[in-house]
Scaffold this motif. Sequence first.
Motif, PDB file in Angstrom:
ATOM      1  N   GLY A  77     -42.602 114.507  52.060  1.00 23.32           N
ATOM      2  CA  GLY A  77     -43.628 115.428  52.401  1.00 23.32           C
ATOM      3  C   GLY A  77     -43.468 117.015  52.115  1.00 23.32           C
ATOM      4  O   GLY A  77     -44.188 117.749  52.811  1.00 23.32           O
ATOM      5  N   GLY A  78     -42.470 117.192  51.189  1.00 27.00           N
ATOM      6  CA  GLY A  78     -42.292 118.690  51.019  1.00 27.00           C
ATOM      7  C   GLY A  78     -41.703 119.263  51.961  1.00 27.00           C
ATOM      8  O   GLY A  78     -41.329 120.613  52.179  1.00 27.00           O
ATOM      9  N   VAL A  79     -41.042 118.451  53.082  1.00 29.53           N
ATOM     10  CA  VAL A  79     -40.067 119.050  54.103  1.00 29.53           C
ATOM     11  C   VAL A  79     -38.669 118.712  53.706  1.00 29.53           C
ATOM     12  O   VAL A  79     -38.321 117.712  53.675  1.00 29.53           O
ATOM     13  CB  VAL A  79     -40.272 118.568  55.268  1.00 29.53           C
ATOM     14  CG1 VAL A  79     -39.471 119.016  56.581  1.00 29.53           C
ATOM     15  CG2 VAL A  79     -41.867 118.750  55.726  1.00 29.53           C
ATOM     16  N   GLY A 103     -39.819 110.637  60.042  1.00 29.02           N
ATOM     17  CA  GLY A 103     -38.956 111.532  59.330  1.00 29.02           C
ATOM     18  C   GLY A 103     -37.513 111.022  59.226  1.00 29.02           C
ATOM     19  O   GLY A 103     -36.641 111.865  58.855  1.00 29.02           O
ATOM     20  N   ALA A 104     -36.907 109.912  59.902  1.00 33.73           N
ATOM     21  CA  ALA A 104     -35.553 109.381  59.811  1.00 33.73           C
ATOM     22  C   ALA A 104     -35.239 109.397  58.281  1.00 33.73           C
ATOM     23  O   ALA A 104     -36.186 109.156  57.386  1.00 33.73           O
ATOM     24  CB  ALA A 104     -35.457 108.227  60.573  1.00 33.73           C
ATOM     25  N   VAL A 105     -34.031 109.875  58.252  1.00 30.30           N
ATOM     26  CA  VAL A 105     -33.631 109.770  56.666  1.00 30.30           C
ATOM     27  C   VAL A 105     -32.270 108.841  56.861  1.00 30.30           C
ATOM     28  O   VAL A 105     -31.438 109.196  57.761  1.00 30.30           O
ATOM     29  CB  VAL A 105     -32.969 110.918  55.939  1.00 30.30           C
ATOM     30  CG1 VAL A 105     -32.339 110.913  54.703  1.00 30.30           C
ATOM     31  CG2 VAL A 105     -34.239 111.890  56.267  1.00 30.30           C
ATOM     32  N   GLU A 106     -32.092 107.845  56.066  1.00 30.82           N
ATOM     33  CA  GLU A 106     -30.935 106.879  56.070  1.00 30.82           C
ATOM     34  C   GLU A 106     -30.173 106.866  54.755  1.00 30.82           C
ATOM     35  O   GLU A 106     -30.991 106.672  53.741  1.00 30.82           O
ATOM     36  CB  GLU A 106     -31.306 105.600  56.582  1.00 30.82           C
ATOM     37  CG  GLU A 106     -32.075 105.297  58.105  1.00 30.82           C
ATOM     38  CD  GLU A 106     -30.759 105.521  59.034  1.00 30.82           C
ATOM     39  OE1 GLU A 106     -29.823 105.142  58.605  1.00 30.82           O
ATOM     40  OE2 GLU A 106     -31.146 105.984  60.349  1.00 30.82           O
ATOM     41  N   CYS A 107     -29.082 106.817  54.771  1.00 27.12           N
ATOM     42  CA  CYS A 107     -28.223 106.494  53.695  1.00 27.12           C
ATOM     43  C   CYS A 107     -28.187 105.133  53.337  1.00 27.12           C
ATOM     44  O   CYS A 107     -28.312 104.168  54.360  1.00 27.12           O
ATOM     45  CB  CYS A 107     -26.910 107.000  53.611  1.00 27.12           C
ATOM     46  SG  CYS A 107     -26.415 108.639  53.865  1.00 27.12           S
ATOM     47  N   LEU A 108     -28.532 104.710  52.078  1.00 25.50           N
ATOM     48  CA  LEU A 108     -28.382 103.181  51.786  1.00 25.50           C
ATOM     49  C   LEU A 108     -27.150 102.919  50.653  1.00 25.50           C
ATOM     50  O   LEU A 108     -27.366 102.860  49.499  1.00 25.50           O
ATOM     51  CB  LEU A 108     -29.727 102.866  51.295  1.00 25.50           C
ATOM     52  CG  LEU A 108     -30.956 103.169  51.835  1.00 25.50           C
ATOM     53  CD1 LEU A 108     -32.276 102.755  51.035  1.00 25.50           C
ATOM     54  CD2 LEU A 108     -30.984 102.156  53.030  1.00 25.50           C
ATOM     55  N   PRO A 109     -25.792 103.081  51.227  1.00 26.97           N
ATOM     56  CA  PRO A 109     -24.739 103.012  50.511  1.00 26.97           C
ATOM     57  C   PRO A 109     -24.805 101.766  49.748  1.00 26.97           C
ATOM     58  O   PRO A 109     -23.971 101.659  48.772  1.00 26.97           O
ATOM     59  CB  PRO A 109     -23.768 103.364  51.124  1.00 26.97           C
ATOM     60  CG  PRO A 109     -24.196 103.153  52.731  1.00 26.97           C
ATOM     61  CD  PRO A 109     -25.805 103.393  52.790  1.00 26.97           C
TER      62      PRO A 109
END
Length: 156
Positions: A77-79, A103-109
């Motif tokens: 979203g540009g953030v 807005g959560a960001v999770e790594c997907l290793p």
Amino acid sequence: MGSLTRDEARQRIHGAGLRATAPRVAVLRLLSETEKPLSHSEVVEAMGGRDWDQATLYRNLVKLADVELARVASKVGGVARYEAREAGESAHVHPHFCCKTCGAVECLPEAKLSVSVARRWNRSVKASELQLIGECPDCLAAQKSRRGPRSRKRRG
């Protein structure tokens, strides 16, 4: 990443060739102790009543990313959302899932990336990013619980 002491943050900042100003140390420490990447507005909110203005905090986020003490983990979203990088950490070569609701960001290793670049581009490509965007399991569950159980219509 674990939380950094003031001295550890100062050493890392000096090691990157920057002055260890109070706001810069505070921003790096905040990024190192959070569980998820933070947006500029979340950093401003977390810094609360300190005397640093929004522009100062933004410039320090950008500067820490420029010297690779932090990275932009997401731009949904540009953030831009920033996270600290550990000393000696190798490139982040897995995709991230970004929830457009919370807005959560999770790594997907566990997701493996394989990219083949034509020989003429080998020296040009310095980094890559892959973001998977949708709604996280928590937001999907919250939506489902708000809707309630679906009633079945009887025929006949």
